[in-house]
Design an enzyme around this catalytic site. Structure first.
Site, PDB file in Angstrom:
ATOM      1  N   ARG A 121     -11.778  -9.419   8.854  1.00 40.20           N
ATOM      2  CA  ARG A 121     -11.123 -10.637   8.343  1.00 40.20           C
ATOM      3  C   ARG A 121     -10.684 -11.524   9.507  1.00 40.20           C
ATOM      4  O   ARG A 121     -10.834 -12.745   9.471  1.00 40.20           O
ATOM      5  CB  ARG A 121      -9.902 -10.250   7.495  1.00 40.20           C
ATOM      6  CG  ARG A 121     -10.291  -9.645   6.167  1.00 40.20           C
ATOM      7  CD  ARG A 121      -9.097  -9.113   5.398  1.00 40.20           C
ATOM      8  NE  ARG A 121      -9.507  -8.661   4.065  1.00 40.20           N
ATOM      9  CZ  ARG A 121      -8.945  -7.686   3.381  1.00 40.20           C
ATOM     10  NH1 ARG A 121      -7.905  -7.023   3.890  1.00 40.20           N
ATOM     11  NH2 ARG A 121      -9.373  -7.350   2.202  1.00 40.20           N
ATOM     12  N   ARG A 134       0.842  -1.207   0.000  1.00 37.66           N
ATOM     13  CA  ARG A 134       0.000   0.000   0.000  1.00 37.66           C
ATOM     14  C   ARG A 134       0.870   1.247   0.000  1.00 37.66           C
ATOM     15  O   ARG A 134       0.495   2.272  -0.561  1.00 37.66           O
ATOM     16  CB  ARG A 134      -0.915  -0.031   1.224  1.00 37.66           C
ATOM     17  CG  ARG A 134      -1.940  -1.166   1.164  1.00 37.66           C
ATOM     18  CD  ARG A 134      -2.729  -1.283   2.451  1.00 37.66           C
ATOM     19  NE  ARG A 134      -3.724  -2.349   2.405  1.00 37.66           N
ATOM     20  CZ  ARG A 134      -3.542  -3.560   2.908  1.00 37.66           C
ATOM     21  NH1 ARG A 134      -2.403  -3.897   3.474  1.00 37.66           N
ATOM     22  NH2 ARG A 134      -4.504  -4.463   2.844  1.00 37.66           N
ATOM     23  N   ASP A 174      -9.631  -5.271   8.185  1.00 37.93           N
ATOM     24  CA  ASP A 174      -8.712  -6.322   8.650  1.00 37.93           C
ATOM     25  C   ASP A 174      -9.283  -7.004   9.907  1.00 37.93           C
ATOM     26  O   ASP A 174      -9.140  -8.214  10.082  1.00 37.93           O
ATOM     27  CB  ASP A 174      -7.343  -5.710   8.971  1.00 37.93           C
ATOM     28  CG  ASP A 174      -6.909  -4.745   7.887  1.00 37.93           C
ATOM     29  OD1 ASP A 174      -5.984  -5.046   7.144  1.00 37.93           O
ATOM     30  OD2 ASP A 174      -7.532  -3.672   7.777  1.00 37.93           O
ATOM     31  N   HIS A 191      -2.695  -0.014   8.513  1.00 39.95           N
ATOM     32  CA  HIS A 191      -3.441  -0.862   7.572  1.00 39.95           C
ATOM     33  C   HIS A 191      -2.404  -1.263   6.518  1.00 39.95           C
ATOM     34  O   HIS A 191      -2.268  -0.621   5.480  1.00 39.95           O
ATOM     35  CB  HIS A 191      -4.600  -0.077   6.953  1.00 39.95           C
ATOM     36  CG  HIS A 191      -5.307  -0.803   5.839  1.00 39.95           C
ATOM     37  ND1 HIS A 191      -5.921  -2.022   6.003  1.00 39.95           N
ATOM     38  CD2 HIS A 191      -5.487  -0.484   4.532  1.00 39.95           C
ATOM     39  CE1 HIS A 191      -6.446  -2.413   4.855  1.00 39.95           C
ATOM     40  NE2 HIS A 191      -6.188  -1.495   3.943  1.00 39.95           N
TER      41      HIS A 191
HETATM   42  N1  LIG Z   1      -8.615   1.206   3.224  1.00 39.24           N
HETATM   43  C1  LIG Z   1      -9.025   0.026   2.770  1.00 39.24           C
HETATM   44  O1  LIG Z   1      -9.343  -0.880   3.545  1.00 39.24           O
HETATM   45  C2  LIG Z   1      -9.086  -0.176   1.264  1.00 39.24           C
HETATM   46  C3  LIG Z   1      -9.622  -1.353   0.715  1.00 39.24           C
HETATM   47  C4  LIG Z   1      -9.667  -1.479  -0.665  1.00 39.24           C
HETATM   48  C5  LIG Z   1      -9.150  -0.475  -1.476  1.00 39.24           C
HETATM   49  N2  LIG Z   1      -8.635   0.646  -0.901  1.00 39.24           N
HETATM   50  C6  LIG Z   1      -8.099   1.743  -1.714  1.00 39.24           C
HETATM   51  O2  LIG Z   1      -9.180   2.470  -2.294  1.00 39.24           O
HETATM   52  C7  LIG Z   1      -8.708   3.128  -3.467  1.00 39.24           C
HETATM   53  C8  LIG Z   1      -9.662   2.831  -4.628  1.00 39.24           C
HETATM   54  O3  LIG Z   1      -9.611   1.467  -4.966  1.00 39.24           O
HETATM   55  P1  LIG Z   1     -10.521   0.909  -6.192  1.00 39.24           P
HETATM   56  O4  LIG Z   1     -10.254  -0.545  -6.232  1.00 39.24           O
HETATM   57  O5  LIG Z   1     -11.887   1.447  -6.080  1.00 39.24           O
HETATM   58  O6  LIG Z   1      -9.786   1.615  -7.427  1.00 39.24           O
HETATM   59  P2  LIG Z   1     -10.397   1.888  -8.869  1.00 39.24           P
HETATM   60  O7  LIG Z   1      -9.266   2.136  -9.788  1.00 39.24           O
HETATM   61  O8  LIG Z   1     -11.404   0.868  -9.222  1.00 39.24           O
HETATM   62  O9  LIG Z   1     -11.177   3.263  -8.631  1.00 39.24           O
HETATM   63  C9  LIG Z   1     -10.504   4.437  -8.311  1.00 39.24           C
HETATM   64  C10 LIG Z   1     -11.280   5.571  -8.919  1.00 39.24           C
HETATM   65  O10 LIG Z   1     -10.674   6.801  -8.521  1.00 39.24           O
HETATM   66  C11 LIG Z   1     -10.820   7.706  -9.596  1.00 39.24           C
HETATM   67  N3  LIG Z   1      -9.871   8.804  -9.439  1.00 39.24           N
HETATM   68  C12 LIG Z   1      -8.517   8.729  -9.468  1.00 39.24           C
HETATM   69  N4  LIG Z   1      -7.993   9.960  -9.277  1.00 39.24           N
HETATM   70  C13 LIG Z   1      -9.039  10.810  -9.124  1.00 39.24           C
HETATM   71  C14 LIG Z   1      -9.144  12.221  -8.877  1.00 39.24           C
HETATM   72  N5  LIG Z   1      -8.056  13.001  -8.770  1.00 39.24           N
HETATM   73  N6  LIG Z   1     -10.378  12.749  -8.782  1.00 39.24           N
HETATM   74  C15 LIG Z   1     -11.470  11.983  -8.918  1.00 39.24           C
HETATM   75  N7  LIG Z   1     -11.435  10.655  -9.118  1.00 39.24           N
HETATM   76  C16 LIG Z   1     -10.244  10.081  -9.218  1.00 39.24           C
HETATM   77  C17 LIG Z   1     -10.565   6.861 -10.842  1.00 39.24           C
HETATM   78  O11 LIG Z   1     -11.125   7.455 -11.999  1.00 39.24           O
HETATM   79  C18 LIG Z   1     -11.249   5.551 -10.464  1.00 39.24           C
HETATM   80  O12 LIG Z   1     -12.562   5.465 -10.947  1.00 39.24           O
HETATM   81  C19 LIG Z   1      -7.273   2.618  -3.694  1.00 39.24           C
HETATM   82  O13 LIG Z   1      -6.353   3.552  -3.179  1.00 39.24           O
HETATM   83  C20 LIG Z   1      -7.244   1.324  -2.905  1.00 39.24           C
HETATM   84  O14 LIG Z   1      -5.938   0.958  -2.530  1.00 39.24           O
HETATM   85  C21 LIG Z   1      -8.601   0.824   0.430  1.00 39.24           C
END
Ligand SMILES: NC(=O)c1ccc[n+]([C@@H]2O[C@H](COP(=O)([O-])OP(=O)(O)OC[C@H]3O[C@@H](n4cnc5c(N)ncnc54)[C@H](O)[C@@H]3O)[C@@H](O)[C@H]2O)c1
Length: 308
Positions: A143, A80, A140, A167
């Site tokens: 999980r 991450r 987590d 995380h």
């Molecule tokens: N904290 C957690 O437990 C957890 C769990 C899963 C994913 N995540 C994180 O969540 C984030 C999103 O994951 P995802 O699988 O949905 O990704 P994804 O690529 O499917 O979606 C991300 C979206 O963000 C948009 N985006 C990017 N930059 C942007 C901006 N400047 N303004 C507006 N929109 C913007 C993209 O167009 C895209 O649609 C990632 O950073 C991922 O690591 C966190």
């Protein structure tokens, strides 16, 4: 904010929950937003009444909760923390839009690395730490509860446990806070009598929790269902003022002997955001692991300061 795998699954789950009156989806990919909104809206006859629409920054003005899921994702084999630079730029852009709208919302950060992004968002907004927090290790911890439930043969709703810290790779199971039937997990084991090597098994379970996201990303490219449900559960606590306890990522100001870094510890979450950090006496080995997470996250923050 963010209509990708996480944002759209959250919106879908939230729509079915009946918790929200209005859901605005915002993403830089406008076609994606239009597609997601239409697809969700067509399901409206089958879930409670809610307005779902393509949003723009003006929606921040009267939002009760802003959930930030926009940004780059981990690729197979990436940690991450690899996402740091790319996603700081995203957080910066989003926060600038939010501040222009004079928003009074609570903000929940999900974008990874979530602890550092929460820290950055908090500094950029200047909001008090209660109002802006990260989803941290709530997923987590879910999980962990699932794996313990399967291993111990007990309904997951009767299994309590927390993953704390980063995380990410230094997260750890706070076994001192894990319990079944009101008994600390170590005391429950002799009563249960199912397993032969609890010490070995708990290390394996902890490791499996830590590696879960890597495996799911290898299999399907992203995690979405469990994080969507996690976000709805946190949303319920905010929209309904539930005072629920979650291991969310918050800025510590001396609690657990840690300063000026965001990481996950048990917190009470309600309408205003985090209404209390539940500071307990951790046993020495867990306190050491919490410090180890804080050091890794502090290094990431220092790296950012150097680069900017
Ligand atoms: N904290 C957690 O437990 C957890 C769990 C899963 C994913 N995540 C994180 O969540 C984030 C999103 O994951 P995802 O699988 O949905 O990704 P994804 O690529 O499917 O979606 C991300 C979206 O963000 C948009 N985006 C990017 N930059 C942007 C901006 N400047 N303004 C507006 N929109 C913007 C993209 O167009 C895209 O649609 C990632 O950073 C991922 O690591 C966190």
């Amino acid at each position: 904010m963010g209509a990708g795998a996480v944002g759209s699954t959250f919106a879908y789950t939230l729509a079915q929950s009946g918790l929200a009156d209005e859901i605005a989806l915002i993403d830089k990919n406008e076609n994606l937003v239009q597609g997601q909104v239409l697809d969700l809206a067509h399901g409206q006859p089958f879930f409670p009444t809610v307005t779902i629409h393509a949003g723009d920054p003006s929606d921040y003005a009267d939002a009760q909760l802003i959930v930030l899921t926009a940004g780059a994702t981990q690729q197979s084999g990436e940690t991450r923390l690899h996402l740091l630079e790319k996603n700081v730029a995203v957080v910066r852009a989003v926060v600038s839009d939010i501040l222009k709208q004079n928003s009074k919302a609570v903000m929940l950060v999900v974008t990874n690395p979530v602890d550092v992004m929460t820290y950055v968002a908090q500094k950029l907004t200047g909001w008090n730490r209660e109002r802006i927090f990260g989803s941290g290790t709530v997923l987590d911890s879910a999980r962990l509860r699932h794996m313990l439930s399967v291993y111990c043969g007990v309904d997951v709703h009767n299994v309590h446990g927390y993953i704390l810290g980063e995380h990410g790779d230094t997260e750890f199971a706070a076994w001192s806070m894990s319990n079944i039937a009101g008994m600390q997990i170590n005391s429950y084991c002799p009563v249960c009598g199912r397993c032969i090597d609890w010490a070995g098994e708990r290390t394996r379970i902890e490791q499996k929790v830590r590696e879960s996201a890597y495996h799911i990303i290898d299999y399907k490219g992203a995690t979405s269902f469990a994080i969507g449900l996690t976000l709805v559960r946190i949303t319920a606590a905010v929209l309904r003022g539930q005072r629920s306890i979650f291991s969310v990522s918050t800025s510590l100001d001396g609690e657990f002997g840690i300063h000026d870094v965001c990481l996950s510890v048990p917190c009470i979450v309600s309408e205003e955001g985090i209404v209390r950090i539940v500071e307990s006496d951790l046993p020495e080995n867990e306190q050491t692991q919490l410090f180890a997470s804080a050091i890794v996250l502090k290094e990431a923050i220092n790296q950012l300061d150097k680069d900017n």
